[in-house]
Design a protein around this motif. Sequence first.
Motif, mmCIF file in Angstrom:
data_model
loop_
_atom_site.group_PDB
_atom_site.id
_atom_site.type_symbol
_atom_site.label_atom_id
_atom_site.label_comp_id
_atom_site.label_asym_id
_atom_site.label_seq_id
_atom_site.Cartn_x
_atom_site.Cartn_y
_atom_site.Cartn_z
ATOM 1 N N ALA A 1 5.895 4.440 7.471
ATOM 2 C CA ALA A 1 4.352 4.352 7.811
ATOM 3 C C ALA A 1 3.685 3.934 6.439
ATOM 4 O O ALA A 1 4.053 4.553 5.488
ATOM 5 N N CYS A 2 2.770 3.175 6.827
ATOM 6 C CA CYS A 2 2.140 2.530 5.520
ATOM 7 C C CYS A 2 0.516 2.823 5.630
ATOM 8 O O CYS A 2 0.011 2.490 6.668
ATOM 9 N N TRP A 3 -0.081 2.807 4.712
ATOM 10 C CA TRP A 3 -1.721 2.811 4.851
ATOM 11 C C TRP A 3 -2.207 1.286 4.963
ATOM 12 O O TRP A 3 -3.340 1.072 5.163
ATOM 13 N N SER A 4 -1.283 0.476 4.997
ATOM 14 C CA SER A 4 -1.793 -1.053 5.361
ATOM 15 C C SER A 4 -1.978 -1.034 6.906
ATOM 16 O O SER A 4 -2.500 -2.221 7.420
ATOM 17 N N GLY A 5 -1.519 -0.073 7.571
ATOM 18 C CA GLY A 5 -1.316 -0.239 8.876
ATOM 19 C C GLY A 5 -0.144 -0.629 9.587
ATOM 20 O O GLY A 5 0.119 -0.757 11.005
ATOM 21 N N LEU A 6 0.922 -1.005 8.878
ATOM 22 C CA LEU A 6 2.171 -1.338 9.294
ATOM 23 C C LEU A 6 3.311 -0.389 9.432
ATOM 24 O O LEU A 6 3.273 0.787 8.840
ATOM 25 N N CYS A 7 4.122 -0.392 10.379
ATOM 26 C CA CYS A 7 5.163 0.728 10.527
ATOM 27 C C CYS A 7 6.374 -0.446 10.335
ATOM 28 O O CYS A 7 6.712 -1.300 10.810
ATOM 29 N N ARG B 1 0.972 -1.178 -0.102
ATOM 30 C CA ARG B 1 -0.007 -0.059 0.011
ATOM 31 C C ARG B 1 0.793 1.154 -0.063
ATOM 32 O O ARG B 1 2.052 1.052 0.119
ATOM 33 N N PRO B 2 0.350 2.377 -0.421
ATOM 34 C CA PRO B 2 1.252 3.695 -0.152
ATOM 35 C C PRO B 2 1.884 3.882 1.051
ATOM 36 O O PRO B 2 1.236 3.587 2.134
ATOM 37 N N LEU B 3 3.133 4.482 0.890
ATOM 38 C CA LEU B 3 3.742 4.929 2.154
ATOM 39 C C LEU B 3 3.521 6.197 2.327
ATOM 40 O O LEU B 3 3.525 7.124 1.500
ATOM 41 N N SER B 4 3.258 6.744 3.617
ATOM 42 C CA SER B 4 2.760 7.859 4.071
ATOM 43 C C SER B 4 3.841 8.948 4.641
ATOM 44 O O SER B 4 3.652 9.910 4.752
ATOM 45 N N TYR B 5 4.837 8.219 5.409
ATOM 46 C CA TYR B 5 5.612 8.845 6.072
ATOM 47 C C TYR B 5 7.100 8.125 6.032
ATOM 48 O O TYR B 5 6.976 6.978 6.279
ATOM 49 N N ARG C 1 3.269 -4.046 14.227
ATOM 50 C CA ARG C 1 2.170 -4.510 13.932
ATOM 51 C C ARG C 1 1.162 -4.005 15.178
ATOM 52 O O ARG C 1 1.632 -4.290 16.465
ATOM 53 N N GLY C 2 0.135 -3.085 14.829
ATOM 54 C CA GLY C 2 -0.565 -2.717 16.121
ATOM 55 C C GLY C 2 -1.887 -2.007 15.260
ATOM 56 O O GLY C 2 -2.797 -1.886 15.976
ATOM 57 N N HIS C 3 -1.442 -0.906 14.530
ATOM 58 C CA HIS C 3 -2.596 -0.296 13.783
ATOM 59 C C HIS C 3 -3.471 -1.026 12.828
ATOM 60 O O HIS C 3 -2.859 -1.957 12.283
ATOM 61 N N SER C 4 -4.642 -0.806 12.700
ATOM 62 C CA SER C 4 -5.526 -1.412 11.830
ATOM 63 C C SER C 4 -6.135 -0.598 10.561
ATOM 64 O O SER C 4 -6.806 -1.105 9.746
ATOM 65 N N THR C 5 -5.586 0.450 10.540
ATOM 66 C CA THR C 5 -5.923 1.319 9.346
ATOM 67 C C THR C 5 -4.651 2.271 9.081
ATOM 68 O O THR C 5 -3.638 2.115 9.613
ATOM 69 N N ASN C 6 -4.899 3.176 8.221
ATOM 70 C CA ASN C 6 -3.941 4.138 7.429
ATOM 71 C C ASN C 6 -2.856 4.676 8.591
ATOM 72 O O ASN C 6 -3.724 5.422 9.559
ATOM 73 N N VAL C 7 -1.589 4.607 8.634
ATOM 74 C CA VAL C 7 -0.932 5.190 9.615
ATOM 75 C C VAL C 7 -0.410 6.420 8.936
ATOM 76 O O VAL C 7 0.200 6.284 7.886
ATOM 77 N N GLY C 8 -0.475 7.480 9.649
ATOM 78 C CA GLY C 8 -0.004 8.913 9.408
ATOM 79 C C GLY C 8 1.275 9.212 9.459
ATOM 80 O O GLY C 8 1.931 9.835 8.719
ATOM 81 N N ALA C 9 1.823 8.840 10.598
ATOM 82 C CA ALA C 9 3.320 9.075 10.797
ATOM 83 C C ALA C 9 3.936 8.107 11.820
ATOM 84 O O ALA C 9 3.250 7.684 12.840
ATOM 85 N N VAL C 10 5.255 7.910 11.778
ATOM 86 C CA VAL C 10 5.816 7.211 12.732
ATOM 87 C C VAL C 10 7.314 7.962 12.870
ATOM 88 O O VAL C 10 7.856 8.334 12.151
ATOM 89 N N VAL C 11 7.693 8.471 14.245
ATOM 90 C CA VAL C 11 8.722 9.030 14.825
ATOM 91 C C VAL C 11 9.465 8.584 15.485
ATOM 92 O O VAL C 11 9.140 8.050 16.622
ATOM 93 N N PHE C 12 10.848 8.584 15.420
ATOM 94 C CA PHE C 12 11.880 8.304 16.443
ATOM 95 C C PHE C 12 12.011 9.316 17.666
ATOM 96 O O PHE C 12 11.864 10.436 17.426
ATOM 97 N N HIS C 13 12.082 8.769 18.728
ATOM 98 C CA HIS C 13 12.541 9.279 20.042
ATOM 99 C C HIS C 13 13.805 10.085 19.620
ATOM 100 O O HIS C 13 14.450 9.754 19.329
ATOM 101 N N CYS D 1 9.597 9.092 0.487
ATOM 102 C CA CYS D 1 8.522 7.904 0.214
ATOM 103 C C CYS D 1 7.323 8.462 -0.438
ATOM 104 O O CYS D 1 6.894 9.778 -0.538
ATOM 105 N N SER D 2 6.647 7.535 -1.151
ATOM 106 C CA SER D 2 5.617 7.936 -2.101
ATOM 107 C C SER D 2 4.459 6.926 -2.125
ATOM 108 O O SER D 2 4.510 5.690 -1.530
ATOM 109 N N TYR D 3 3.433 7.758 -2.982
ATOM 110 C CA TYR D 3 2.366 6.806 -3.100
ATOM 111 C C TYR D 3 2.534 5.409 -4.073
ATOM 112 O O TYR D 3 1.641 4.711 -4.064
ATOM 113 N N ASP D 4 3.668 5.643 -4.612
ATOM 114 C CA ASP D 4 3.878 4.347 -5.620
ATOM 115 C C ASP D 4 4.533 3.108 -4.616
ATOM 116 O O ASP D 4 5.114 2.303 -5.290
ATOM 117 N N ARG D 5 4.261 3.227 -3.459
ATOM 118 C CA ARG D 5 4.731 2.250 -2.585
ATOM 119 C C ARG D 5 6.392 1.983 -2.224
ATOM 120 O O ARG D 5 6.626 0.975 -1.656
#
Length: 464
Positions: free
Chosen positions: A228-234, A211-215, A249-261, A452-456
Amino acid sequence: SLQPPKAKPPEESDPPAAKRAPIFYGSLEEKERERLAKGEAGLLGKEGMKAALEAGNINISSGEWGPPWPLFPLGNGTLPNLSGNRLTRDMRRCWDGQLRALGGIQRHSTGTAAWRGRALPLHIPNPPGCIPMPPAPSGCYQQTWYHEGPRSLKTARLWLANYSLPRAAKRLEEARLLKEIPEATRTSQRQELHKSLRSLNNFCSQIGDDRPLSYCHFSPNSKLLATACWSGLCKLWSVPDCNLVHTLRGHSTNVGAVVFHPKATVSLDKKDVSLASCAADGSVKLWNLESDEPMADIEGHSMRVARVMWHPSGRFLGTTCYDHSWRLWDLEAQEEILHQEGHSKGVYDIAFHTDGSLAGTGSAGRAGWGVSPRVWDLRQRKCIYTIPAHQNLVTGVRFEPNHGNFLLTGAYDNTAKIWTHPGWSPLKTLAGHEGKVMGLDISLDGQLIATCSYDRTFKLWTAE
């Protein structure tokens, strides 16, 4: 059987009906004088009045005037939102004429809210011959009011002041030292940097998901990349060889962002909280570098959470939500300490100043998107330059993290671009994605750029 189309009721957006010329049938004054001369009771006398009352043609009120609509808490001289009936249309047409008479005001919007907002600041009296406006109930005037915040917010603000002030002083001292370097030396260093940026090329491209990568976000040691991906995976990838290290694995829908401490991979243990992520269902999750499952969930959002961002101290986490607000969480106290409203649309992005003293947020919607990034001077509080950067919506902007020597932008036109600072001249276009550029980042060591892109796929860019 076929039925003829029903006539549509007039909408509020319909133009006012054309006014017909008034027809005058003459005055009753002469006939009234003739009746009085003959000794007959005039129609306007007591007998005529009595006859009219008995016929129901004249009504006498009890002295208490009641408006034909319920009272609304809107201030004096404004209209209630009674869309769709004849009364409101008549009132609007009458007030339109009065508004046009005041300085030639013209209606450019047919919406009730826009029209009412145009009449609100005028506070003009009721036009003669028009339906009177309802009076404002007492106690409905707008006032500035405050409420007491939690004690934890005061504690956090004092902590933030003690954290940011020394770092601001250090930043200013470094700026003074930089200014003492001869101009020729600084110009030579800037030219070398620009030469290096012009030689940037894609050296690694990886399919990140189905699925497309969002972040995407680099770790503080620049050796890991989180996507981060629209599949719910980081996912976590090694840099620069782009091998998969972890799947979160933990999200069940589009992930908007994932960031490091800010201290992950540098001083934190792998068992400590090292990442945060958010998703379209309002969930926010915390992760470490050992487990594929979340360590904790942050609850409280009822709508989409678009972005999360760590405060430079690592103690606080900011989240932006489509309920027009953003929130600040104290992870040591394990509570929300600030729920900040003020945007008129969903809040899309957030960033913290490097010394931890400021937070910036941006909202979504047509008013918050564009093809031309803007550079703002925070001291003057105004836009000092607009970069004609892209041919489609801009999805991200990043300053070089150490000294702000260049600006990186990405957009829906499938490209990312690099701009000089100062000057804002184009240096390099990073082309290669087959879909929208959804996210981008610059490593802290300044050696790598990720997109990262909508092209996955995600790509890494470095100088030759």
